[in-house]
Design a protein around this motif. Structure first.
Motif, PDB file in Angstrom:
ATOM      1  N   LEU A  94      -5.597   7.276  -5.616  1.00  0.00           N
ATOM      2  CA  LEU A  94      -5.743   6.051  -4.635  1.00  0.00           C
ATOM      3  C   LEU A  94      -5.791   4.735  -5.536  1.00  0.00           C
ATOM      4  O   LEU A  94      -4.927   3.708  -5.040  1.00  0.00           O
ATOM      5  CB  LEU A  94      -6.986   6.185  -3.974  1.00  0.00           C
ATOM      6  CG  LEU A  94      -7.471   5.082  -3.002  1.00  0.00           C
ATOM      7  CD1 LEU A  94      -6.345   5.053  -2.009  1.00  0.00           C
ATOM      8  CD2 LEU A  94      -8.876   5.211  -2.548  1.00  0.00           C
ATOM      9  N   LEU A  95      -6.344   4.656  -6.701  1.00  0.00           N
ATOM     10  CA  LEU A  95      -6.247   3.373  -7.289  1.00  0.00           C
ATOM     11  C   LEU A  95      -5.032   3.106  -7.811  1.00  0.00           C
ATOM     12  O   LEU A  95      -4.270   1.948  -7.713  1.00  0.00           O
ATOM     13  CB  LEU A  95      -7.303   3.448  -8.516  1.00  0.00           C
ATOM     14  CG  LEU A  95      -8.689   3.428  -8.514  1.00  0.00           C
ATOM     15  CD1 LEU A  95      -9.661   3.637  -9.630  1.00  0.00           C
ATOM     16  CD2 LEU A  95      -9.004   2.089  -7.886  1.00  0.00           C
ATOM     17  N   LEU A  96      -4.243   3.863  -8.510  1.00  0.00           N
ATOM     18  CA  LEU A  96      -2.764   3.965  -8.719  1.00  0.00           C
ATOM     19  C   LEU A  96      -1.748   3.468  -7.653  1.00  0.00           C
ATOM     20  O   LEU A  96      -0.929   2.565  -7.727  1.00  0.00           O
ATOM     21  CB  LEU A  96      -2.147   5.269  -9.334  1.00  0.00           C
ATOM     22  CG  LEU A  96      -0.697   5.180  -9.893  1.00  0.00           C
ATOM     23  CD1 LEU A  96      -0.726   4.264 -11.155  1.00  0.00           C
ATOM     24  CD2 LEU A  96      -0.468   6.315 -10.545  1.00  0.00           C
ATOM     25  N   VAL A  97      -2.085   4.112  -6.496  1.00  0.00           N
ATOM     26  CA  VAL A  97      -1.264   3.747  -5.259  1.00  0.00           C
ATOM     27  C   VAL A  97      -1.549   2.075  -4.930  1.00  0.00           C
ATOM     28  O   VAL A  97      -0.733   1.546  -4.522  1.00  0.00           O
ATOM     29  CB  VAL A  97      -1.571   4.666  -3.991  1.00  0.00           C
ATOM     30  CG1 VAL A  97      -0.899   3.914  -2.695  1.00  0.00           C
ATOM     31  CG2 VAL A  97      -1.032   5.998  -4.348  1.00  0.00           C
ATOM     32  N   LEU A  98      -2.980   1.684  -4.881  1.00  0.00           N
ATOM     33  CA  LEU A  98      -3.430   0.628  -4.713  1.00  0.00           C
ATOM     34  C   LEU A  98      -2.743  -0.576  -5.495  1.00  0.00           C
ATOM     35  O   LEU A  98      -2.315  -1.618  -5.090  1.00  0.00           O
ATOM     36  CB  LEU A  98      -4.839   0.450  -4.457  1.00  0.00           C
ATOM     37  CG  LEU A  98      -5.441   1.228  -3.328  1.00  0.00           C
ATOM     38  CD1 LEU A  98      -6.939   0.939  -3.464  1.00  0.00           C
ATOM     39  CD2 LEU A  98      -5.334   0.325  -2.179  1.00  0.00           C
ATOM     40  N   MET A  99      -2.513  -0.106  -6.911  1.00  0.00           N
ATOM     41  CA  MET A  99      -2.154  -1.149  -7.688  1.00  0.00           C
ATOM     42  C   MET A  99      -0.698  -1.090  -7.485  1.00  0.00           C
ATOM     43  O   MET A  99      -0.131  -2.280  -7.607  1.00  0.00           O
ATOM     44  CB  MET A  99      -2.144  -0.564  -9.045  1.00  0.00           C
ATOM     45  CG  MET A  99      -3.723  -0.557  -9.722  1.00  0.00           C
ATOM     46  SD  MET A  99      -3.652  -0.411 -11.500  1.00  0.00           S
ATOM     47  CE  MET A  99      -3.442   1.440 -11.682  1.00  0.00           C
ATOM     48  N   TRP A 100      -0.068  -0.086  -7.162  1.00  0.00           N
ATOM     49  CA  TRP A 100       1.444  -0.299  -6.545  1.00  0.00           C
ATOM     50  C   TRP A 100       1.552  -0.938  -5.675  1.00  0.00           C
ATOM     51  O   TRP A 100       2.595  -1.874  -5.581  1.00  0.00           O
ATOM     52  CB  TRP A 100       1.974   1.345  -6.619  1.00  0.00           C
ATOM     53  CG  TRP A 100       3.627   1.104  -6.481  1.00  0.00           C
ATOM     54  CD1 TRP A 100       4.447   1.705  -7.371  1.00  0.00           C
ATOM     55  CD2 TRP A 100       4.470   0.994  -5.234  1.00  0.00           C
ATOM     56  NE1 TRP A 100       5.733   1.516  -6.938  1.00  0.00           N
ATOM     57  CE2 TRP A 100       5.628   1.132  -5.745  1.00  0.00           C
ATOM     58  CE3 TRP A 100       4.097   0.686  -4.041  1.00  0.00           C
ATOM     59  CZ2 TRP A 100       6.701   1.057  -5.071  1.00  0.00           C
ATOM     60  CZ3 TRP A 100       4.975   0.660  -3.180  1.00  0.00           C
ATOM     61  CH2 TRP A 100       6.370   0.557  -3.417  1.00  0.00           C
ATOM     62  N   LEU A 101       0.901  -0.592  -4.582  1.00  0.00           N
ATOM     63  CA  LEU A 101       1.109  -1.551  -3.197  1.00  0.00           C
ATOM     64  C   LEU A 101       0.669  -2.940  -3.525  1.00  0.00           C
ATOM     65  O   LEU A 101       1.103  -3.961  -3.017  1.00  0.00           O
ATOM     66  CB  LEU A 101       0.344  -1.092  -2.265  1.00  0.00           C
ATOM     67  CG  LEU A 101       0.533   0.354  -1.770  1.00  0.00           C
ATOM     68  CD1 LEU A 101      -0.500   0.748  -0.818  1.00  0.00           C
ATOM     69  CD2 LEU A 101       1.826   0.094  -0.999  1.00  0.00           C
TER      70      LEU A 101
END
Length: 95
Positions: free
Chosen positions: A41-48
């Motif tokens: 989730l943190l990685l997806v949020l960073m990507w987004l």
């Protein structure tokens, strides 16, 4: 874009190397220390956060100038008019 001194690809770029080591080490530590769903989730949020902003930066000269100035210690000359390496790093980590 004039006036912002960015490093070339051939330059020894210590700030950028340190940025990469810290960023990748942090992502690895979060992956190892947190439950998998949380770290993903943190990685997806960073990507987004970073990748759409990088695309937006390329279409808005005022935003591009501001971000390039802000990140000038770690940006390269060829990234002024192209996606930054962070977009590729985060995309690769997601894959």
């Amino acid at each position: 874009m004039q006036g912002i001194d960015l490093k070339k690809r051939s330059d020894l770029h210590w700030a950028r190397k340190i940025w990469h080591v810290v960023a990748v080490s942090t992502m690895f530590a979060l992956y190892r220390l947190l439950p998998l769903p949380v770290s993903l989730l943190l990685l997806v949020l960073m990507w987004l956060t970073f990748v759409p902003l990088d695309y937006l930066r390329l279409s808005r000269p005022d935003l591009n100038r501001w971000i390039t100035n802000l990140f000038s210690p770690i940006m390269r000359e060829n990234e002024k008019e192209r996606l930054a390496g962070t977009a590729y790093l985060l995309t690769g980590a997601l894959i």
